[in-house]
Write a protein that holds these residues in place. Structure first.
Motif, PDB file in Angstrom:
ATOM      1  N   PRO A  45       0.801  -1.235   0.000  1.00  0.00           N
ATOM      2  CA  PRO A  45       0.000   0.000   0.000  1.00  0.00           C
ATOM      3  C   PRO A  45       0.831   1.281   0.000  1.00  0.00           C
ATOM      4  O   PRO A  45       0.348   2.322  -0.455  1.00  0.00           O
ATOM      5  N   SER A  46       2.055   1.210   0.475  1.00  0.00           N
ATOM      6  CA  SER A  46       2.893   2.412   0.508  1.00  0.00           C
ATOM      7  C   SER A  46       3.231   2.910  -0.900  1.00  0.00           C
ATOM      8  O   SER A  46       3.592   4.075  -1.088  1.00  0.00           O
ATOM      9  N   ASN A  47       3.117   2.028  -1.899  1.00  0.00           N
ATOM     10  CA  ASN A  47       3.393   2.416  -3.288  1.00  0.00           C
ATOM     11  C   ASN A  47       2.117   2.449  -4.135  1.00  0.00           C
ATOM     12  O   ASN A  47       2.174   2.277  -5.360  1.00  0.00           O
ATOM     13  N   LYS A  48       1.010   2.696  -3.486  1.00  0.00           N
ATOM     14  CA  LYS A  48      -0.280   2.717  -4.177  1.00  0.00           C
ATOM     15  C   LYS A  48      -0.280   3.689  -5.353  1.00  0.00           C
ATOM     16  O   LYS A  48      -0.732   3.345  -6.457  1.00  0.00           O
ATOM     17  N   GLU A  49       0.189   4.905  -5.156  1.00  0.00           N
ATOM     18  CA  GLU A  49       0.182   5.906  -6.223  1.00  0.00           C
ATOM     19  C   GLU A  49       1.008   5.447  -7.424  1.00  0.00           C
ATOM     20  O   GLU A  49       0.638   5.705  -8.580  1.00  0.00           O
ATOM     21  N   PHE A  50       2.106   4.776  -7.163  1.00  0.00           N
ATOM     22  CA  PHE A  50       2.967   4.259  -8.226  1.00  0.00           C
ATOM     23  C   PHE A  50       2.204   3.244  -9.082  1.00  0.00           C
ATOM     24  O   PHE A  50       2.202   3.341 -10.322  1.00  0.00           O
ATOM     25  N   TYR A  51       1.540   2.287  -8.436  1.00  0.00           N
ATOM     26  CA  TYR A  51       0.800   1.261  -9.165  1.00  0.00           C
ATOM     27  C   TYR A  51      -0.412   1.854  -9.888  1.00  0.00           C
ATOM     28  O   TYR A  51      -0.710   1.476 -11.027  1.00  0.00           O
ATOM     29  N   GLU A  52      -1.085   2.777  -9.249  1.00  0.00           N
ATOM     30  CA  GLU A  52      -2.249   3.424  -9.862  1.00  0.00           C
ATOM     31  C   GLU A  52      -1.832   4.198 -11.114  1.00  0.00           C
ATOM     32  O   GLU A  52      -2.509   4.140 -12.152  1.00  0.00           O
ATOM     33  N   LYS A  53      -0.737   4.910 -11.019  1.00  0.00           N
ATOM     34  CA  LYS A  53      -0.237   5.698 -12.159  1.00  0.00           C
ATOM     35  C   LYS A  53       0.130   4.785 -13.326  1.00  0.00           C
ATOM     36  O   LYS A  53      -0.234   5.057 -14.483  1.00  0.00           O
ATOM     37  N   ASN A  54       0.836   3.711 -13.039  1.00  0.00           N
ATOM     38  CA  ASN A  54       1.230   2.778 -14.097  1.00  0.00           C
ATOM     39  C   ASN A  54       0.018   2.108 -14.734  1.00  0.00           C
ATOM     40  O   ASN A  54      -0.022   1.904 -15.957  1.00  0.00           O
ATOM     41  N   TYR A  55      -0.956   1.751 -13.899  1.00  0.00           N
ATOM     42  CA  TYR A  55      -2.180   1.150 -14.435  1.00  0.00           C
ATOM     43  C   TYR A  55      -2.916   2.138 -15.341  1.00  0.00           C
ATOM     44  O   TYR A  55      -3.374   1.762 -16.432  1.00  0.00           O
ATOM     45  N   ASP A  56      -3.031   3.374 -14.909  1.00  0.00           N
ATOM     46  CA  ASP A  56      -3.723   4.395 -15.713  1.00  0.00           C
ATOM     47  C   ASP A  56      -3.041   4.578 -17.072  1.00  0.00           C
ATOM     48  O   ASP A  56      -3.711   4.703 -18.106  1.00  0.00           O
ATOM     49  N   GLU A  57      -1.712   4.574 -17.069  1.00  0.00           N
ATOM     50  CA  GLU A  57      -0.961   4.734 -18.320  1.00  0.00           C
ATOM     51  C   GLU A  57      -1.159   3.526 -19.233  1.00  0.00           C
ATOM     52  O   GLU A  57      -1.363   3.671 -20.447  1.00  0.00           O
ATOM     53  N   PHE A  58      -1.105   2.334 -18.647  1.00  0.00           N
ATOM     54  CA  PHE A  58      -1.287   1.112 -19.433  1.00  0.00           C
ATOM     55  C   PHE A  58      -2.719   1.032 -19.957  1.00  0.00           C
ATOM     56  O   PHE A  58      -2.951   0.679 -21.127  1.00  0.00           O
ATOM     57  N   SER A  59      -3.675   1.382 -19.115  1.00  0.00           N
ATOM     58  CA  SER A  59      -5.074   1.366 -19.508  1.00  0.00           C
ATOM     59  C   SER A  59      -5.328   2.322 -20.673  1.00  0.00           C
ATOM     60  O   SER A  59      -6.082   2.010 -21.603  1.00  0.00           O
ATOM     61  N   LYS A  60      -4.683   3.474 -20.653  1.00  0.00           N
ATOM     62  CA  LYS A  60      -4.836   4.438 -21.743  1.00  0.00           C
ATOM     63  C   LYS A  60      -4.274   3.877 -23.049  1.00  0.00           C
ATOM     64  O   LYS A  60      -4.874   4.049 -24.118  1.00  0.00           O
ATOM     65  N   GLN A  61      -3.143   3.190 -22.962  1.00  0.00           N
ATOM     66  CA  GLN A  61      -2.572   2.553 -24.149  1.00  0.00           C
ATOM     67  C   GLN A  61      -3.535   1.521 -24.737  1.00  0.00           C
ATOM     68  O   GLN A  61      -3.719   1.446 -25.957  1.00  0.00           O
ATOM     69  N   LEU A  62      -4.134   0.737 -23.846  1.00  0.00           N
ATOM     70  CA  LEU A  62      -5.092  -0.279 -24.287  1.00  0.00           C
ATOM     71  C   LEU A  62      -6.303   0.359 -24.956  1.00  0.00           C
ATOM     72  O   LEU A  62      -6.742  -0.083 -26.028  1.00  0.00           O
ATOM     73  N   LYS A  63      -6.840   1.399 -24.342  1.00  0.00           N
ATOM     74  CA  LYS A  63      -8.034   2.070 -24.876  1.00  0.00           C
ATOM     75  C   LYS A  63      -7.737   2.762 -26.199  1.00  0.00           C
ATOM     76  O   LYS A  63      -8.554   2.716 -27.140  1.00  0.00           O
ATOM     77  N   ASP A  64      -6.590   3.417 -26.277  1.00  0.00           N
ATOM     78  CA  ASP A  64      -6.224   4.119 -27.523  1.00  0.00           C
ATOM     79  C   ASP A  64      -6.090   3.132 -28.675  1.00  0.00           C
ATOM     80  O   ASP A  64      -6.559   3.391 -29.794  1.00  0.00           O
ATOM     81  N   LEU A  65      -5.435   1.995 -28.421  1.00  0.00           N
ATOM     82  CA  LEU A  65      -5.259   0.992 -29.469  1.00  0.00           C
ATOM     83  C   LEU A  65      -6.599   0.378 -29.860  1.00  0.00           C
ATOM     84  O   LEU A  65      -6.874   0.155 -31.047  1.00  0.00           O
TER      85      LEU A  65
END
Length: 310
Positions: A171-191
């Protein structure tokens, strides 16, 4: 004198042995501590096969250390876990598997290890699975087609489940994982949006593959697959089935037969030769192929399918 000499010798030997044991114990303790420190600096993640590794890597990046159970070049459907697999899971923080019957060995393996703190992630949880229709497949492999990761929408579901697990464990790195997921999710949606528009422009929606692994991709874009082998890549087609495939290809003006890395090329090549089509490689992402990541592999798949339908 002799007895005194022996006594002195015994005392000296004992002293040396004790000293060496002390030094060795100290070294061992430091080595173990260093190893533990290194391993504890990253979350230990075990994944079933390559596609799960791709999703975990995209979200966890350098915060996690990944071990893959099914080696590249091995069919996950038929894999039997090794002693090393159990060892890795016994010390892991997170175990990620696809589910939907893809890894038939999962329950057996999890029951055999002693790791009460292991967070187990069924990556396909809360997805919309496609049901198998063949009675024999259902009896042997289960109710659902497991190939959900060969879909950009499916990848989003699976990567979110993985992200949630990493946040739970770290949980201490929640923001890190959330940010990476958001970026990956955007790549998926754009494609996905890019190829939704492309596939809307083609009239022919039919393509032929080595085995029926692309149902979720087909659902995303309104396409239809016909395949040499079934969902679980089992058995070559009968003469009757091959004739039906030849007729299907001619009726639907199929110009490309797609072939996967772990499916025998013989029948696909024979079929292509019969109808005057070319054979082209397509990725299932069960193994790492051509050093491509998930986005690169899926973009390649979508582009070659699209070009074959134009």
């Amino acid at each position: 004198m002799c007895k005194k000499y022996k006594l002195c010798k015994i005392v000296l030997c004992s002293f040396l042995i004790t000293s060496f044991m002390f030094i060795f114990a100290g070294c061992s303790s430091k080595t173990a501590e260093t190893t533990n420190t290194n391993s504890q600096s990253k979350i230990k993640v075990v994944v079933s096969f390559n596609a799960m590794k791709e999703f975990a890597s995209a979200i966890g990046k350098d915060k996690i250390a990944i071990t893959t159970i099914v080696p590249n070049g091995t069919e996950p459907h038929d894999f039997e876990p090794t002693t090393e697999s159990l060892k890795n899971l016994s010390s892991a923080n997170v175990f990620i598997y696809n589910g939907l019957g893809m890894e038939s060995w999962t329950d057996k393996v999890l029951k055999s290890i002693d790791n009460k703190n292991l967070v187990v992630v069924n990556a396909s949880k809360d997805s919309n699975p496609i049901k198998n229709t063949d009675a024999e497949e259902i009896e042997e492999h289960g109710e659902y087609d497991p190939h959900i990761w060969i879909s950009l929408k499916g990848a989003e579901v699976e990567s979110k489940n993985i992200k949630d697990a990493l946040v739970k464990v770290d949980p201490s790195n929640k923001e890190f994982y959330e940010k990476n997921y958001d970026e990956f999710s955007k790549q998926l949606k754009d494609l996905h949006n890019e190829y939704t528009k492309k596939f809307e422009t083609v009239k022919n929606k039919n393509f032929v593959t080595g085995h029926a692994a692309f149902a979720y991709l087909c659902r995303d874009y309104g396409l239809t697959q016909n395949s040499v082998e079934n969902v679980f890549a089992e058995g070559e087609p009968s003469t009757k089935k091959l004739k039906e495939l030849v007729d299907y290809c001619r009726q639907n003006k199929i110009t490309t037969i797609f072939m996967e890395d772990m499916v025998s090329p013989k029948v696909s090549t024979t079929l292509a030769n019969e109808i005057g089509a070319k054979v082209e490689k397509i990725y299932t992402l069960e193994s790492k192929e051509d050093n491509k990541n998930y986005i690169e592999s899926m973009k390649n798949n979508l582009e070659i399918i699209y070009n074959s339908l134009k």
